[in-house]
Scaffold this active site. Structure first.
Site, mmCIF file in Angstrom:
data_model
loop_
_atom_site.group_PDB
_atom_site.id
_atom_site.type_symbol
_atom_site.label_atom_id
_atom_site.label_comp_id
_atom_site.label_asym_id
_atom_site.label_seq_id
_atom_site.Cartn_x
_atom_site.Cartn_y
_atom_site.Cartn_z
ATOM 1 N N SER A 177 0.970 -1.086 -0.080
ATOM 2 C CA SER A 177 -0.274 -0.180 0.346
ATOM 3 C C SER A 177 1.559 1.609 0.396
ATOM 4 O O SER A 177 1.926 1.599 -0.918
ATOM 5 C CB SER A 177 -0.783 0.008 1.253
ATOM 6 O OG SER A 177 -2.129 0.786 0.911
ATOM 7 N N GLU A 271 -8.470 -4.939 -7.347
ATOM 8 C CA GLU A 271 -8.340 -3.457 -6.179
ATOM 9 C C GLU A 271 -8.968 -2.262 -7.439
ATOM 10 O O GLU A 271 -8.958 -1.818 -8.252
ATOM 11 C CB GLU A 271 -6.393 -3.662 -6.365
ATOM 12 C CG GLU A 271 -6.589 -4.047 -5.209
ATOM 13 C CD GLU A 271 -5.225 -4.241 -5.527
ATOM 14 O OE1 GLU A 271 -4.810 -2.662 -4.693
ATOM 15 O OE2 GLU A 271 -3.966 -4.708 -4.702
ATOM 16 N N HIS A 301 -7.038 -4.872 -2.189
ATOM 17 C CA HIS A 301 -5.971 -3.977 -2.094
ATOM 18 C C HIS A 301 -5.483 -4.543 -0.423
ATOM 19 O O HIS A 301 -5.832 -5.090 0.309
ATOM 20 C CB HIS A 301 -6.502 -2.419 -1.336
ATOM 21 C CG HIS A 301 -5.369 -1.689 -1.197
ATOM 22 N ND1 HIS A 301 -4.660 -1.569 -1.661
ATOM 23 C CD2 HIS A 301 -5.244 -0.778 0.097
ATOM 24 C CE1 HIS A 301 -3.477 -0.460 -1.501
ATOM 25 N NE2 HIS A 301 -3.849 0.050 -0.553
#
Length: 334
Positions: A177, A271, A301
């Site tokens: 991330s 995602e 994600h």
């Protein structure tokens, strides 16, 4: 695992670019799908992604991850990495040569959450799979600290590794991330200063474009419960409210990638940031770089963070470790 992105696209493209992706990844199984849905339920119940107050979110995430299994079969030593608190983690095997290979792991959490505890499991999994030391750092968090504090801490930790017995050719930088965002930014910073570059970069579910131009932000909006335009805005406001969303120091997609080290990108097919990963792969490829893009069927994600719950998380971490091993100057066993 030899996968590269294909046709280059000029920025800012907003259509879904089709790239050559990891065709050797098997289709998602029913068990995997059920595991992902259970994870989504646990995350929603925790409040870690829904509370409007960022400090409350941080506390909820800490509580959730504090109840998960802790790392096993590793040794951990707390270190001061140029003023940054960190854990140095290595496999609990007597023959492991401490100090030869290292992975600098930069945790995700929207710049406002994440800690040594929340990410100890994924860092330990990488250490064992890659037969390497992993430096997991506790960089400063928003909203108390904003840009460029987080990047400065990550750069300081990388430089600590290079002065602590690890050759740059034996260092890989990884993150998930916004940790992947930071991993890329550390390298771009080193490139601007003509500093030593790591052997490779592993970007798991990277956040690369705070301008939110990727088409999958819309097409996958109903598929990924943890990332979207609203979340991107929250992260950006907490991290760098007064910066342009297209500033390369904030959104690495707008940077120049000539001479960038080998890069592995992992992204889930569900995602909202799927197209951002494709565009990043295309841009690195256009600059002549070595880039591998893996699109994991059915993943959301940041799925790599949960190897204790998801079979595909363990597989993804394993492939990330294979990438690191393949790019270390000194391979395990040498």
């Amino acid at each position: 695992m030899t996968v590269v992105a294909a046709a280059a696209i000029s920025l800012p493209p907003i259509t879904s670019a089709s790239a050559d992706e990891a065709m050797d990844l098997p289709p998602q199984t029913k068990a995997s799908s059920e595991q992902v849905e259970k994870l989504i339920g646990s995350m929603r119940d925790s409040g870690a992604m829904s509370d409007k107050d960022l400090l409350r979110r941080r506390a909820d995430f800490e509580k959730l991850m504090g109840a998960t299994p802790d790392a096993t079969r590793v040794q951990i030593r707390r270190v001061d990495a140029n003023g940054v608190d960190a854990d140095l983690i290595w496999p609990a095997r007597l023959h492991h040569p401490i100090g030869r290979r290292a992975i600098l792991y930069l945790h995700g959490g929207g710049f406002y959450s994440g800690s040594l505890r929340t990410h100890r499991n994924i860092a330990s999994a990488l250490a064992k799979a890659a037969s390497a030391d992993v430096l997991l750092i506790d960089y400063r968090l928003a909203p108390d600290y904003s840009y460029p504090a987080q990047i400065d801490d990550c750069v300081a930790a990388y430089r600590w590794l290079t002065t602590s017995g690890y050759r740059p050719g034996n260092i890989v930088i990884a993150g998930e991330s916004v940790g992947a965002t930071l991993a890329i930014e550390v390298v771009l910073n080193q490139m601007r200063l003509s500093g030593p570059l790591p052997a490779g970069v592993i970007a798991m579910s990277p956040v690369t474009d705070f301008a939110a131009m990727g088409a999958s932000l819309a097409t996958n909006a109903g598929e990924d419960p943890f990332m979207g335009k609203e979340e991107l805005a929250i992260i950006r406001n907490a991290f760098a409210r007064n910066h342009s969303a297209a500033d390369p120091a904030l959104s690495p997609l707008y940077s120049k990638f000539a001479n960038f080290p080998p890069l592995l990108i992992q992204v889930g097919s569900r995602e909202t940031l799927l197209d951002d990963s494709r565009r990043l792969a295309d841009k690195v490829r256009e600059a002549g770089g070595d880039v591998s893009l893996e699109v994991w069927p059915g993943m959301i994600h940041q799925w790599q963070l949960f190897p204790f719950w998801l079979d595909d998380s363990r597989r993804a971490v394993g492939r990330a470790a294979e990438f690191a091993i393949s790019h270390f100057a000194d391979k395990p066993g040498q």
